[in-house]
Design a protein around this motif. Sequence first.
Motif, PDB file in Angstrom:
ATOM      1  N   ARG A 139      38.601  39.978  49.448  1.00 13.38           N
ATOM      2  CA  ARG A 139      39.790  39.885  50.318  1.00 13.38           C
ATOM      3  C   ARG A 139      41.043  39.641  49.471  1.00 13.38           C
ATOM      4  O   ARG A 139      42.095  40.218  49.718  1.00 13.38           O
ATOM      5  N   VAL A 140      40.923  38.792  48.471  1.00 13.77           N
ATOM      6  CA  VAL A 140      42.084  38.548  47.596  1.00 13.77           C
ATOM      7  C   VAL A 140      42.410  39.829  46.822  1.00 13.77           C
ATOM      8  O   VAL A 140      43.573  40.249  46.746  1.00 13.77           O
ATOM      9  N   ALA A 141      41.360  40.447  46.288  1.00  6.46           N
ATOM     10  CA  ALA A 141      41.580  41.662  45.473  1.00  6.46           C
ATOM     11  C   ALA A 141      42.299  42.739  46.278  1.00  6.46           C
ATOM     12  O   ALA A 141      43.143  43.477  45.739  1.00  6.46           O
ATOM     13  N   ALA A 142      41.987  42.815  47.576  1.00  3.40           N
ATOM     14  CA  ALA A 142      42.603  43.848  48.414  1.00  3.40           C
ATOM     15  C   ALA A 142      44.094  43.596  48.614  1.00  3.40           C
ATOM     16  O   ALA A 142      44.835  44.513  48.975  1.00  3.40           O
ATOM     17  N   GLY A 143      44.534  42.354  48.366  1.00  3.55           N
ATOM     18  CA  GLY A 143      45.920  42.009  48.662  1.00  3.55           C
ATOM     19  C   GLY A 143      46.794  41.828  47.447  1.00  3.55           C
ATOM     20  O   GLY A 143      47.919  41.343  47.567  1.00  3.55           O
ATOM     21  N   THR A 144      46.293  42.169  46.263  1.00  4.54           N
ATOM     22  CA  THR A 144      47.124  41.998  45.059  1.00  4.54           C
ATOM     23  C   THR A 144      46.828  43.092  44.039  1.00  4.54           C
ATOM     24  O   THR A 144      45.676  43.519  43.909  1.00  4.54           O
ATOM     25  N   PRO A 145      47.852  43.531  43.319  1.00  5.26           N
ATOM     26  CA  PRO A 145      47.587  44.488  42.232  1.00  5.26           C
ATOM     27  C   PRO A 145      47.028  43.815  40.973  1.00  5.26           C
ATOM     28  O   PRO A 145      46.555  44.485  40.061  1.00  5.26           O
ATOM     29  N   ILE A 146      47.049  42.480  40.915  1.00  4.36           N
ATOM     30  CA  ILE A 146      46.555  41.785  39.709  1.00  4.36           C
ATOM     31  C   ILE A 146      45.037  41.920  39.656  1.00  4.36           C
ATOM     32  O   ILE A 146      44.354  41.630  40.649  1.00  4.36           O
ATOM     33  N   PRO A 147      44.442  42.335  38.534  1.00  4.88           N
ATOM     34  CA  PRO A 147      42.973  42.382  38.447  1.00  4.88           C
ATOM     35  C   PRO A 147      42.383  40.987  38.626  1.00  4.88           C
ATOM     36  O   PRO A 147      42.890  40.013  38.071  1.00  4.88           O
ATOM     37  N   LEU A 148      41.312  40.897  39.426  1.00  7.24           N
ATOM     38  CA  LEU A 148      40.583  39.633  39.534  1.00  7.24           C
ATOM     39  C   LEU A 148      39.428  39.646  38.542  1.00  7.24           C
ATOM     40  O   LEU A 148      38.779  40.677  38.349  1.00  7.24           O
ATOM     41  N   ALA A 149      39.179  38.487  37.954  1.00  8.32           N
ATOM     42  CA  ALA A 149      38.093  38.344  36.973  1.00  8.32           C
ATOM     43  C   ALA A 149      37.173  37.229  37.452  1.00  8.32           C
ATOM     44  O   ALA A 149      37.575  36.380  38.257  1.00  8.32           O
ATOM     45  N   THR A 150      35.942  37.233  36.952  1.00 11.83           N
ATOM     46  CA  THR A 150      35.019  36.166  37.364  1.00 11.83           C
ATOM     47  C   THR A 150      34.018  35.783  36.290  1.00 11.83           C
ATOM     48  O   THR A 150      33.594  36.618  35.497  1.00 11.83           O
ATOM     49  N   ASN A 151      33.672  34.482  36.294  1.00  9.95           N
ATOM     50  CA  ASN A 151      32.408  34.026  35.705  1.00  9.95           C
ATOM     51  C   ASN A 151      31.726  33.098  36.703  1.00  9.95           C
ATOM     52  O   ASN A 151      30.895  32.277  36.335  1.00  9.95           O
ATOM     53  N   MET A 152      32.089  33.256  37.984  1.00 14.18           N
ATOM     54  CA  MET A 152      31.503  32.382  39.012  1.00 14.18           C
ATOM     55  C   MET A 152      30.785  33.144  40.126  1.00 14.18           C
ATOM     56  O   MET A 152      29.723  32.716  40.569  1.00 14.18           O
ATOM     57  N   CYS A 153      31.384  34.256  40.588  1.00 13.99           N
ATOM     58  CA  CYS A 153      30.734  34.923  41.731  1.00 13.99           C
ATOM     59  C   CYS A 153      29.822  36.055  41.281  1.00 13.99           C
ATOM     60  O   CYS A 153      29.029  36.552  42.085  1.00 13.99           O
ATOM     61  N   VAL A 154      29.911  36.464  40.024  1.00 14.19           N
ATOM     62  CA  VAL A 154      28.979  37.470  39.494  1.00 14.19           C
ATOM     63  C   VAL A 154      28.396  36.882  38.212  1.00 14.19           C
ATOM     64  O   VAL A 154      29.007  36.940  37.144  1.00 14.19           O
ATOM     65  N   VAL A 155      27.222  36.264  38.351  1.00 16.99           N
ATOM     66  CA  VAL A 155      26.615  35.578  37.199  1.00 16.99           C
ATOM     67  C   VAL A 155      25.156  35.978  37.006  1.00 16.99           C
ATOM     68  O   VAL A 155      24.455  35.401  36.182  1.00 16.99           O
ATOM     69  N   ALA A 156      24.687  36.955  37.777  1.00 15.64           N
ATOM     70  CA  ALA A 156      23.325  37.453  37.619  1.00 15.64           C
ATOM     71  C   ALA A 156      23.325  38.917  38.073  1.00 15.64           C
ATOM     72  O   ALA A 156      24.228  39.343  38.815  1.00 15.64           O
ATOM     73  N   TYR A 157      22.320  39.666  37.640  1.00 15.12           N
ATOM     74  CA  TYR A 157      22.342  41.120  37.829  1.00 15.12           C
ATOM     75  C   TYR A 157      22.389  41.511  39.307  1.00 15.12           C
ATOM     76  O   TYR A 157      23.024  42.500  39.670  1.00 15.12           O
ATOM     77  N   ASP A 158      21.753  40.716  40.191  1.00 11.47           N
ATOM     78  CA  ASP A 158      21.767  41.111  41.600  1.00 11.47           C
ATOM     79  C   ASP A 158      23.089  40.773  42.300  1.00 11.47           C
ATOM     80  O   ASP A 158      23.244  41.041  43.484  1.00 11.47           O
ATOM     81  N   HIS A 159      24.048  40.213  41.590  1.00 13.84           N
ATOM     82  CA  HIS A 159      25.385  40.021  42.169  1.00 13.84           C
ATOM     83  C   HIS A 159      26.262  41.259  41.979  1.00 13.84           C
ATOM     84  O   HIS A 159      27.335  41.357  42.585  1.00 13.84           O
ATOM     85  N   ILE A 160      25.826  42.158  41.108  1.00 14.17           N
ATOM     86  CA  ILE A 160      26.723  43.257  40.733  1.00 14.17           C
ATOM     87  C   ILE A 160      26.926  44.228  41.900  1.00 14.17           C
ATOM     88  O   ILE A 160      28.063  44.612  42.205  1.00 14.17           O
ATOM     89  N   ALA A 161      25.823  44.597  42.579  1.00 13.90           N
ATOM     90  CA  ALA A 161      25.953  45.568  43.680  1.00 13.90           C
ATOM     91  C   ALA A 161      26.895  45.048  44.771  1.00 13.90           C
ATOM     92  O   ALA A 161      27.835  45.765  45.160  1.00 13.90           O
ATOM     93  N   PRO A 162      26.717  43.809  45.279  1.00 11.62           N
ATOM     94  CA  PRO A 162      27.676  43.350  46.298  1.00 11.62           C
ATOM     95  C   PRO A 162      29.110  43.242  45.776  1.00 11.62           C
ATOM     96  O   PRO A 162      30.063  43.489  46.520  1.00 11.62           O
ATOM     97  N   ALA A 163      29.268  42.881  44.496  1.00 13.11           N
ATOM     98  CA  ALA A 163      30.634  42.781  43.948  1.00 13.11           C
ATOM     99  C   ALA A 163      31.304  44.155  43.946  1.00 13.11           C
ATOM    100  O   ALA A 163      32.494  44.284  44.259  1.00 13.11           O
ATOM    101  N   VAL A 164      30.513  45.187  43.622  1.00  6.51           N
ATOM    102  CA  VAL A 164      31.063  46.551  43.627  1.00  6.51           C
ATOM    103  C   VAL A 164      31.378  46.952  45.070  1.00  6.51           C
ATOM    104  O   VAL A 164      32.460  47.482  45.365  1.00  6.51           O
ATOM    105  N   GLU A 165      30.452  46.657  45.973  1.00 10.65           N
ATOM    106  CA  GLU A 165      30.645  47.030  47.385  1.00 10.65           C
ATOM    107  C   GLU A 165      31.926  46.400  47.945  1.00 10.65           C
ATOM    108  O   GLU A 165      32.686  47.041  48.659  1.00 10.65           O
ATOM    109  N   HIS A 166      32.188  45.151  47.607  1.00  9.47           N
ATOM    110  CA  HIS A 166      33.367  44.455  48.149  1.00  9.47           C
ATOM    111  C   HIS A 166      34.597  44.619  47.256  1.00  9.47           C
ATOM    112  O   HIS A 166      35.628  43.994  47.536  1.00  9.47           O
ATOM    113  N   LYS A 167      34.486  45.440  46.217  1.00 12.04           N
ATOM    114  CA  LYS A 167      35.612  45.642  45.276  1.00 12.04           C
ATOM    115  C   LYS A 167      36.209  44.276  44.886  1.00 12.04           C
ATOM    116  O   LYS A 167      37.420  44.062  44.896  1.00 12.04           O
TER     117      LYS A 167
END
Length: 424
Positions: A258-286
């Motif tokens: 939701r934040v990413a959709a509202g800003t041109p600034i790239p969002l970065a993480t070491n909290m919400c994507v920390v294991a391989y099965d987090h990658i697909a939902p992170a891609v789905e939700h951009k």
Amino acid sequence: MSASRATIREIVLTPIAFRDPPLLNAIGVHEPWALRTIVEIHTDAGPLGLGETYGDQGHLERLRRVAPTLVGLDVFALNAVRAQVARTLGGTVGGDRHGLTGHINLGGTIDRVFASFEVALLDIQGQLLGRPVCDLLGGAVRDRVAYSAYLFYKWAAHPGEAPDAFGEALDPAGIVAQARAFIDRHGFSAIKLKGGVFPPEQETAAVQALRAAFPQHLLRIDPNAAWTVETSLAVARELDGVIEYLEDPTPGIEDMGRVAAGTPIPLATNMCVVAYDHIAPAVEHKAIRVLLGDHHYWGGLVRSRQLALICETFGIGMSMHSNSHLGISLMAMTHLAAATPNLGYACDTHYPWNSADEIIAGGALQFVDGALPVPTTPGLGVTLDRDALARAHERYLDCAIRVRDDTAYMQRFHPGYSGVLPRW
Ligand code: GKR
Ligand code: MG
């Protein structure tokens, strides 16, 4: 026996403690001692491999369970070693109490334990082959790895102790002074501010003060999920054009989306994507455009290279995460960064806060113009200072800390403190 064969003869695990200043974050404050475990893998063929990993009690116990079961395995058989780690753990799940690198699942637990041994095995492989570890990861694509100045709000001293050498930083002027000291000493050209400590207006004021003081430096802020979606969007509006990325403004993949959709600034993480099965939902939700990798929990150096390829496939850039650490970790990070073509950002490192208690021969590694040269000698390129290691182990035995708990330490001085996120 061929010169390039070796099996694991013995694994020695040494828990250590080293000084950590009172660094503030979204869930409390660093305790006076940070913990790590030094891994030594001895082989039947001579070379000794080194690794550095977490020192929390639960992780150390898992390492101790696994280590004897690896004896006799081929140092090149990384798949067999990982399978053995998984068998021995048998479904145990465990991670950090502090939660700043997300919530850990079974795969993540295996990856953390496996990584602790994998780096030492790659160190041995490199020594046997006469090649630096980065050559085992596909070869260096750069000859220096840039790191960022990792700034923290901090107290002048741990309560009851004399002020440390770094000084207090509790407002924009203190943060600018800290940045100046780090840049003068180490030459960094990117700056990361650890936020989530004070109300967001105060922290954006600090970022604006950094922008004014260092007009050419790349800037980032990481509040470790201390803000709601609305607050994150308000901060993003203020910092658009000022920062290169915004790290973990809010908890969870969906709200990051939701934040990413509202800003041109790239969002970065070491909290919400920390294991391989987090990658697909992170891609789905951009949700993210930059992932901070960390070989200590992404399953070691080889799997981190595979992670970089997955990120490239989905158009996600790579940066690198850090916790309190010493030089064996820093060398492993440097080899990995050297061999990761799509690493597009200066890596995080806590090293300047901790390096006075270094346990590798030759003492603290030195940054030159904010970077470390990529090692060209066989293996990781580090050896132990046995006296310094023994002192660090003594400190571990003497200090009462067995699990990092920034919130409980803060509550000793501020009993009403709550580490619940998001806060603002
Ligand atoms: O050491 O206080 C800290 C950091 O907040 C660390 O625990 C985080 O994992 O540096 C890390 C981050 O980028 O979130
Ligand atoms: Mg972070």
